[in-house]
Design an enzyme around this catalytic site. Sequence first.
Site, PDB file in Angstrom:
ATOM      1  N   CYS A  80      -0.919   1.773 -10.871  1.00  0.00           N
ATOM      2  CA  CYS A  80      -1.355   1.725  -9.471  1.00  0.00           C
ATOM      3  C   CYS A  80      -2.746   2.286  -9.205  1.00  0.00           C
ATOM      4  CB  CYS A  80      -0.341   2.464  -8.596  1.00  0.00           C
ATOM      5  SG  CYS A  80       1.290   1.706  -8.587  1.00  0.00           S
ATOM      6  N   HIS A 130      -2.616   5.559  -2.333  1.00  0.00           N
ATOM      7  CA  HIS A 130      -2.457   6.033  -3.714  1.00  0.00           C
ATOM      8  C   HIS A 130      -3.779   6.315  -4.422  1.00  0.00           C
ATOM      9  CE1 HIS A 130       0.751   5.957  -7.151  1.00  0.00           C
ATOM     10  NE2 HIS A 130       0.252   7.148  -6.910  1.00  0.00           N
TER      11      HIS A 130
END
Length: 486
Positions: A80, A130
């Site tokens: 991610c 994130h």
Amino acid sequence: MAITRRDFIGIAGAAGTGLLSGCMTAGTRRKPNVIVVFADQWRASAMGYAGNPDVKTPNFDAFRNESIDFVNATSVCPVCSPARASMLTGKYPLNHGVFVNDVHLEDDEYSIADHFSAHGYQTAYIGKWHLDGRGRSAYIPPQGRQGFGFWQALECSHNYNHSPYYDNNNQERKLWEGYDAFDQTEHAISYIRENRDRPFMLWMSWGPPHSPYQQAPEAFRKMYDPEEVTLRPNLPGRPDEFQMTLNWDPELGDSLQKARTYLAGYYAHCSALDACFGKLRRAVQSMGLDDNTIIVFTSDHGDMLGSHGLWHKQQPYDESACVPFLMKAPGAAGRIEPSPINTPDIMPTLCGLCGLPVPGSVEGRDYTPLVQGLPFKAEPSLIANYHAFGQCPATNGGKEWRGIRTEQYTYVRDLNGPWLLFDNLVDPCQLNNLVDAPEQLGLRQQLDQILNRKLAATRDTFSDGMDYVRKWGYEVDETGTVSYLP
């Protein structure tokens, strides 16, 4: 010398409208809008248009007919945070420093939002972030938003039916209503409606189809029977061939049943997001913006889902490293495009299509000529895993690797030497590793030279992952890896 946000803000306006090209001509039409929609962990093969016999994605299938479909799009680092940081900066992970999850992308990195804001765009970010690295539920102050103005986001949550977010500068957490992607899409449509009279760039980041796989709305889960899901040929048939991973659920039974159950839930997420995308597209069309809006759909990385006996991501196989990439741009004809395109290429290409200069800090390539049907020589994409951590630690078979993905081949080295070589045209499920085949020695050496040039160009010494962890000063846990944050 790398250009930072502070360096560039003062000079960005110098480009003016005289440099605008691509999708607009100076003085004749306004700058094109940009909408980037990306989902977390959507592998390239999980689309109806990609030939998947199970997943139902009618809106994406229709969108693909009017878009450029980059069938060899890759995630530069299939996990991610590294991929997201490369999307926003146009840089490779070792150079922006986010080569593992849950670390902070430095505030003074010069991002695509900084650049577009400096050239007169309204900018917005909705969904999963994130990139802050200071707690998955912590409030992210304006200086940590990489230049985005409108802000409805959270660092990270995978509870899609009880999903919090922060609304701009309000430090009190709110909750998305119901299944979060539905409400995020509604908010995106509202943002577009309120800003349609001025150029805008909107990024919408959905959390699904990332696990948990059983959280899609019931109507979409009912679309898929695990017993009827098609299993890819590269999914091993014996339980003892599977790695038992962090997310193993003994109630799911053997590994084949686990794969079927996970795939059914994964596809339910995909179909729910397809419905969201269709609603977004119809809204853009109804507002009369379609002819002057660039729309991109992609993902940060894929998902193994049992293929090759592996789960999650951080692998060089296509299920992990290859992502969907559809781009609709004014004046560009829809087509299938075999040229490889990589995560760091997104920022410069969007700059080029909007007639903006590409910042000097960017390491990716501007694909605008290719999108417009002009001569352009694409290069193989560099894919990498820089440190064995998280869901793929060394204790569970994870390792550092570097590779390239061409139109035809995947070639990968680990720290011990050549590891994988696949002819993806002949062997699309990557069942036959040719790396030790004597008759392929010349090909392997040729691909190895290309990989070496890529590593040199990105200043990658291909060292042990802990060398980079120490260089950037990241903390490790008792297992010796950079840990996930709560």
